[in-house]
Design a protein around this motif. Structure first.
Motif, PDB file in Angstrom:
ATOM      1  N   ALA A   1     -23.235  72.311  36.904  1.00  0.00           N
ATOM      2  CA  ALA A   1     -21.584  71.967  36.262  1.00  0.00           C
ATOM      3  C   ALA A   1     -21.603  72.465  34.977  1.00  0.00           C
ATOM      4  N   GLU A   2     -22.945  72.154  34.510  1.00  0.00           N
ATOM      5  CA  GLU A   2     -22.971  72.049  32.773  1.00  0.00           C
ATOM      6  C   GLU A   2     -23.150  73.564  32.824  1.00  0.00           C
ATOM      7  N   TYR A   3     -23.483  74.578  33.841  1.00  0.00           N
ATOM      8  CA  TYR A   3     -23.327  76.262  33.163  1.00  0.00           C
ATOM      9  C   TYR A   3     -22.072  76.504  34.080  1.00  0.00           C
TER      10      TYR A   3
ATOM     11  N   ALA B   1     -14.945  68.393  35.408  1.00  0.00           N
ATOM     12  CA  ALA B   1     -14.294  67.268  35.261  1.00  0.00           C
ATOM     13  C   ALA B   1     -16.213  66.189  35.658  1.00  0.00           C
ATOM     14  N   LEU B   2     -16.422  67.672  36.160  1.00  0.00           N
ATOM     15  CA  LEU B   2     -18.484  66.885  37.009  1.00  0.00           C
ATOM     16  C   LEU B   2     -18.841  67.273  35.608  1.00  0.00           C
ATOM     17  N   ALA B   3     -19.234  68.261  34.240  1.00  0.00           N
ATOM     18  CA  ALA B   3     -19.828  68.670  33.375  1.00  0.00           C
ATOM     19  C   ALA B   3     -19.278  67.476  32.450  1.00  0.00           C
ATOM     20  N   ALA B   4     -18.303  66.287  32.446  1.00  0.00           N
ATOM     21  CA  ALA B   4     -18.199  66.047  31.592  1.00  0.00           C
ATOM     22  C   ALA B   4     -18.705  64.433  31.512  1.00  0.00           C
TER      23      ALA B   4
ATOM     24  N   ARG C   1     -22.167  61.925  37.658  1.00  0.00           N
ATOM     25  CA  ARG C   1     -21.966  63.052  38.158  1.00  0.00           C
ATOM     26  C   ARG C   1     -23.294  63.599  39.885  1.00  0.00           C
ATOM     27  N   GLY C   2     -24.797  63.197  39.855  1.00  0.00           N
ATOM     28  CA  GLY C   2     -24.873  63.409  40.580  1.00  0.00           C
ATOM     29  C   GLY C   2     -24.710  62.502  42.087  1.00  0.00           C
TER      30      GLY C   2
ATOM     31  N   PRO D   1     -31.528  68.787  41.687  1.00  0.00           N
ATOM     32  CA  PRO D   1     -31.247  68.472  40.267  1.00  0.00           C
ATOM     33  C   PRO D   1     -30.377  70.440  39.747  1.00  0.00           C
ATOM     34  N   GLY D   2     -30.738  70.843  40.691  1.00  0.00           N
ATOM     35  CA  GLY D   2     -29.693  72.126  40.367  1.00  0.00           C
ATOM     36  C   GLY D   2     -28.773  72.001  40.350  1.00  0.00           C
TER      37      GLY D   2
END
Length: 273
Positions: A159-161, A196-199, A205-206, A153-154
């Protein structure tokens, strides 16, 4: 920046010792030469040209205890201008205290507090110029044939961070070919842009991270099955042959007959190329 005091609670960047890292890299390389036939990277799987101005996350499968050694050897050989940091399960890290001085930091698994602490530390580390984070994506040991490959999960939330990060999949295997010692093999896939992942929502995303890693693992498996050293670039050359008294006797016998000595079990298999 992630720098801070060097006592308890200090950041991995503050604790990092270049001299100790160089020493343990030397020791790990010697250990690999002694216990492996070779450390290799697939010809197709060399990492793409590195943009050191952007932070980098290398995420790999987790087949073996050897993975930490692999991270150190490949990171210094293939990313010489960067400094590597690695998250490790906190309880396990207590048994290897020296690792806190070479870029390893503890992560409390299976807890919300641990996940938040990991993301905070990872974001601070990746803010350092030239820093890169290497991590085992599943968060547990797993066979190279197991599918699907779970994503911790981390890693999925990272990508959000840190959306400016590039995520680079890395496949690792340790097959036995024709010699007593195993091969250490790796290959890198196509990097994925963090923005792109954060979107994406977390589930897709995973899935995107997993697909990229699984594709890289599948391609490396093809080369591992082929058992052809010519498909790889050697990073470190290890030992071939049986070793011990019997090999010394074979060497003396060959010299006595005026013939060249080849320690390999199967000389037809390309040598330690």
């Amino acid at each position: 920046m992630a720098r801070g005091r060097t006592g308890e609670g200090a950041s991995p960047v503050a604790l990092f010792s270049p001299a100790r890292f160089a020493f343990y890299r030397f020791m790990f390389a010697g250990f690999a030469r002694k216990h492996l036939r070779a450390v290799r990277v697939a010809n197709w799987g060399l990492p793409p040209p590195d943009d050191s101005s952007r932070p980098l996350v290398v995420y790999a499968n987790h087949p073996s205890w050897w993975d930490g050694v692999a991270f150190m050897l490949y990171s210094t050989e293939l990313f010489p201008g960067r400094r590597m940091f690695i998250p490790m399960e906190a309880e396990a890290l207590k048994r290897y205290g020296f690792m806190t001085r070479i870029g390893v930091f503890g992560v409390e698994q299976q807890s919300a507090r641990g996940a938040v602490a990991f993301l905070r530390t990872a974001k601070a580390v990746l803010a350092e110029p030239g820093a890169m984070l290497w991590m085992n994506a599943p968060g547990r040991f797993m066979d190279v044939r197991e599918r699907p490959v779970p994503m911790a999960p981390g890693l999925v939330r990272l990508a959000e961070y840190a959306p400016d990060v590039r995520f680079l999949p890395m496949a690792i295997e340790y097959p036995f070919w024709s010699e007593r010692s195993a091969e250490m093999l790796c290959g890198f896939g196509t990097p994925i842009d963090g923005a792109a992942l954060a979107a994406l929502d977390r589930e897709p995303r995973g899935e995107a991270l997993a697909r990229a890693l699984e594709a890289t693992m599948d391609r490396l498996a093809e080369d591992a099955v082929a058992r052809d050293p010519a498909r790889f670039r050697p990073v470190i050359r290890g030992r071939e042959g049986m070793g011990g008294i019997y090999e010394r006797w074979r060497h003396v016998s060959a010299v006595a007959r005026g013939k060249p000595f080849d320690p390999r079990h199967d000389p037809s298999v390309g040598g330690n190329a």
